[in-house]
Scaffold this motif. Sequence first.
Motif: not given
Length: 196
Positions: A75-80, A83-86, A127-134, A139-140
Amino acid sequence: MKKYYKASGFIVGLLFIASFSNAQKYDQGIGLRIGDPLGVTYKLYLPGYSAVEFNFGTTSRNWHSSYYQDTFNGLNKYDGFRYSGHDVKYTVALQGRYLLHQSFPANVEGRLDWYWGLGGQLRLSKIEYTYFTQEMLLDSDTKTNLDLGPEGILGVEYELQDYPIVGFGEVSLLGEIVDKPFRFRLFAAVGVRYSF
Protein backbone atom coordinates in the motif's frame (compact mmCIF):
# COMPACT_ATOMS: atom_id res chain seq x y z
CA MET A 1 -65.20 -60.01 -4.37
CA LYS A 2 -65.58 -56.21 -4.38
CA LYS A 3 -63.99 -56.10 -0.92
CA TYR A 4 -61.03 -58.08 -2.28
CA TYR A 5 -60.50 -55.60 -5.14
CA LYS A 6 -60.85 -52.62 -2.81
CA ALA A 7 -58.38 -54.11 -0.31
CA SER A 8 -55.94 -54.99 -3.10
CA GLY A 9 -56.24 -51.52 -4.59
CA PHE A 10 -55.68 -49.94 -1.18
CA ILE A 11 -52.55 -52.06 -0.51
CA VAL A 12 -51.13 -51.39 -3.99
CA GLY A 13 -51.79 -47.66 -3.47
CA LEU A 14 -49.97 -47.68 -0.14
CA LEU A 15 -47.02 -49.57 -1.64
CA PHE A 16 -46.86 -47.10 -4.54
CA ILE A 17 -46.86 -44.09 -2.17
CA ALA A 18 -44.24 -45.71 0.08
CA SER A 19 -41.96 -46.60 -2.84
CA PHE A 20 -42.32 -43.06 -4.27
CA SER A 21 -41.47 -41.40 -0.95
CA ASN A 22 -38.42 -43.66 -0.45
CA ALA A 23 -37.16 -42.94 -3.96
CA GLN A 24 -37.63 -39.20 -3.63
CA LYS A 25 -34.34 -37.34 -3.35
CA TYR A 26 -33.80 -34.47 -0.95
CA ASP A 27 -33.50 -31.28 -2.92
CA GLN A 28 -31.88 -28.91 -0.40
CA GLY A 29 -29.81 -28.83 2.75
CA ILE A 30 -28.54 -26.45 5.40
CA GLY A 31 -25.67 -26.96 7.78
CA LEU A 32 -22.32 -26.00 9.25
CA ARG A 33 -19.10 -25.41 7.35
CA ILE A 34 -15.80 -25.78 9.25
CA GLY A 35 -12.69 -24.30 7.68
CA ASP A 36 -12.20 -21.12 5.73
CA PRO A 37 -14.74 -19.66 5.92
CA LEU A 38 -16.35 -21.05 9.06
CA GLY A 39 -20.09 -20.54 8.97
CA VAL A 40 -23.46 -21.55 7.57
CA THR A 41 -23.91 -23.38 4.26
CA TYR A 42 -27.07 -23.79 2.16
CA LYS A 43 -27.28 -25.99 -0.94
CA LEU A 44 -30.11 -26.37 -3.46
CA TYR A 45 -29.99 -29.35 -5.83
CA LEU A 46 -31.29 -28.58 -9.30
CA PRO A 47 -32.73 -31.04 -11.85
CA GLY A 48 -30.03 -33.24 -13.33
CA TYR A 49 -26.64 -33.24 -11.66
CA SER A 50 -26.22 -29.58 -10.76
CA ALA A 51 -26.62 -27.50 -7.61
CA VAL A 52 -26.23 -23.99 -6.29
CA GLU A 53 -24.62 -23.26 -2.95
CA PHE A 54 -24.42 -20.19 -0.71
CA ASN A 55 -22.06 -19.84 2.25
CA PHE A 56 -21.85 -17.11 4.86
CA GLY A 57 -19.18 -17.04 7.53
CA THR A 58 -15.98 -15.74 9.02
CA THR A 59 -12.40 -16.90 9.47
CA SER A 60 -9.89 -17.17 12.28
CA ARG A 61 -8.13 -13.95 13.23
CA ASN A 62 -4.80 -15.77 13.08
CA TRP A 63 -5.08 -17.07 9.51
CA HIS A 64 -3.67 -15.33 6.44
CA SER A 65 -0.96 -13.44 8.39
CA SER A 66 1.45 -13.28 5.45
CA TYR A 67 -1.38 -12.08 3.18
CA TYR A 68 -2.11 -9.08 5.41
CA GLN A 69 1.57 -8.30 5.85
CA ASP A 70 1.99 -8.32 2.05
CA THR A 71 -1.06 -6.05 1.80
CA PHE A 72 0.58 -3.56 4.19
CA ASN A 73 3.85 -3.60 2.24
CA GLY A 74 2.01 -3.04 -1.05
CA LEU A 75 0.00 0.00 0.00
CA ASN A 76 1.30 3.44 -1.00
CA LYS A 77 -0.22 4.83 2.18
CA TYR A 78 2.45 3.07 4.22
CA ASP A 79 5.49 3.83 2.05
CA GLY A 80 8.53 4.48 4.24
CA PHE A 81 6.94 2.78 7.27
CA ARG A 82 8.17 -0.53 8.71
CA TYR A 83 5.57 -3.19 9.44
CA SER A 84 5.37 -4.27 13.08
CA GLY A 85 2.19 -6.37 13.23
CA HIS A 86 -1.53 -6.49 12.67
CA ASP A 87 -4.76 -7.52 14.37
CA VAL A 88 -7.74 -8.70 12.33
CA LYS A 89 -10.83 -7.27 14.04
CA TYR A 90 -13.31 -9.26 11.93
CA THR A 91 -13.76 -10.96 8.57
CA VAL A 92 -17.07 -11.58 6.77
CA ALA A 93 -17.08 -13.97 3.80
CA LEU A 94 -19.83 -14.63 1.25
CA GLN A 95 -19.68 -17.35 -1.41
CA GLY A 96 -22.08 -18.15 -4.23
CA ARG A 97 -21.45 -21.21 -6.43
CA TYR A 98 -22.78 -23.27 -9.30
CA LEU A 99 -21.72 -26.94 -8.96
CA LEU A 100 -21.84 -30.05 -11.15
CA HIS A 101 -22.04 -33.47 -9.46
CA GLN A 102 -20.77 -36.83 -10.70
CA SER A 103 -21.18 -40.22 -9.01
CA PHE A 104 -18.00 -41.45 -7.39
CA PRO A 105 -17.02 -44.91 -8.71
CA ALA A 106 -17.26 -46.74 -5.38
CA ASN A 107 -19.61 -49.39 -4.02
CA VAL A 108 -20.98 -47.72 -0.88
CA GLU A 109 -24.36 -47.44 0.78
CA GLY A 110 -25.86 -44.02 0.30
CA ARG A 111 -24.80 -41.46 -2.27
CA LEU A 112 -21.13 -40.62 -2.86
CA ASP A 113 -20.42 -37.83 -5.37
CA TRP A 114 -17.53 -35.66 -6.36
CA TYR A 115 -18.27 -32.19 -7.61
CA TRP A 116 -16.65 -29.21 -9.26
CA GLY A 117 -17.84 -25.78 -10.16
CA LEU A 118 -17.39 -22.05 -10.39
CA GLY A 119 -18.51 -19.24 -8.18
CA GLY A 120 -17.62 -15.95 -6.61
CA GLN A 121 -16.30 -14.97 -3.23
CA LEU A 122 -16.49 -11.64 -1.37
CA ARG A 123 -14.42 -11.09 1.78
CA LEU A 124 -14.55 -7.99 3.94
CA SER A 125 -12.01 -7.59 6.76
CA LYS A 126 -11.13 -4.86 9.22
CA ILE A 127 -7.43 -4.85 10.15
CA GLU A 128 -5.49 -2.74 12.60
CA TYR A 129 -1.85 -2.36 11.53
CA THR A 130 0.96 -1.36 13.85
CA TYR A 131 4.14 0.03 12.30
CA PHE A 132 7.18 2.19 12.86
CA THR A 133 7.13 5.63 11.30
CA GLN A 134 10.15 7.23 9.64
CA GLU A 135 10.94 8.81 13.01
CA MET A 136 10.94 5.27 14.50
CA LEU A 137 7.81 5.92 16.53
CA LEU A 138 5.28 3.13 16.94
CA ASP A 139 1.94 4.03 15.39
CA SER A 140 -1.26 2.23 14.32
CA ASP A 141 -3.91 2.57 11.66
CA THR A 142 -7.14 0.71 10.84
CA LYS A 143 -7.94 -0.35 7.28
CA THR A 144 -10.91 -2.08 5.67
CA ASN A 145 -9.80 -4.78 3.23
CA LEU A 146 -12.18 -5.88 0.44
CA ASP A 147 -11.39 -8.98 -1.64
CA LEU A 148 -13.58 -10.07 -4.55
CA GLY A 149 -13.10 -12.55 -7.35
CA PRO A 150 -14.08 -15.78 -9.11
CA GLU A 151 -13.56 -19.10 -7.42
CA GLY A 152 -13.00 -22.66 -8.67
CA ILE A 153 -14.23 -25.50 -6.45
CA LEU A 154 -13.43 -29.24 -6.18
CA GLY A 155 -15.02 -31.46 -3.53
CA VAL A 156 -16.58 -34.73 -2.44
CA GLU A 157 -19.99 -35.27 -0.80
CA TYR A 158 -21.52 -38.28 0.98
CA GLU A 159 -25.22 -38.65 1.83
CA LEU A 160 -26.18 -41.33 4.36
CA GLN A 161 -28.56 -43.94 3.01
CA ASP A 162 -31.16 -43.94 5.79
CA TYR A 163 -30.73 -40.48 7.28
CA PRO A 164 -31.02 -36.98 5.78
CA ILE A 165 -27.39 -36.13 6.61
CA VAL A 166 -24.76 -35.06 4.06
CA GLY A 167 -21.06 -34.68 4.83
CA PHE A 168 -18.63 -32.90 2.50
CA GLY A 169 -15.03 -31.80 2.07
CA GLU A 170 -13.66 -29.40 -0.51
CA VAL A 171 -10.90 -27.10 -1.66
CA SER A 172 -11.30 -23.89 -3.65
CA LEU A 173 -9.06 -21.42 -5.40
CA LEU A 174 -9.92 -17.71 -5.39
CA GLY A 175 -8.52 -15.42 -8.09
CA GLU A 176 -8.78 -11.89 -6.78
CA ILE A 177 -9.98 -9.08 -9.02
CA VAL A 178 -10.36 -6.59 -6.13
CA ASP A 179 -8.13 -5.51 -4.34
CA LYS A 180 -5.08 -7.51 -5.45
CA PRO A 181 -5.69 -8.44 -9.09
CA PHE A 182 -4.28 -11.83 -10.14
CA ARG A 183 -3.48 -12.88 -6.57
CA PHE A 184 -4.55 -16.49 -5.95
CA ARG A 185 -5.65 -17.81 -2.55
CA LEU A 186 -6.40 -21.42 -1.56
CA PHE A 187 -9.20 -22.31 0.87
CA ALA A 188 -10.42 -25.62 2.35
CA ALA A 189 -13.37 -26.78 4.45
CA VAL A 190 -15.34 -29.77 5.68
CA GLY A 191 -18.92 -29.71 6.87
CA VAL A 192 -22.26 -31.36 7.37
CA ARG A 193 -25.77 -30.48 6.17
CA TYR A 194 -29.26 -31.58 7.15
CA SER A 195 -31.21 -32.38 3.97
CA PHE A 196 -34.92 -31.75 3.50
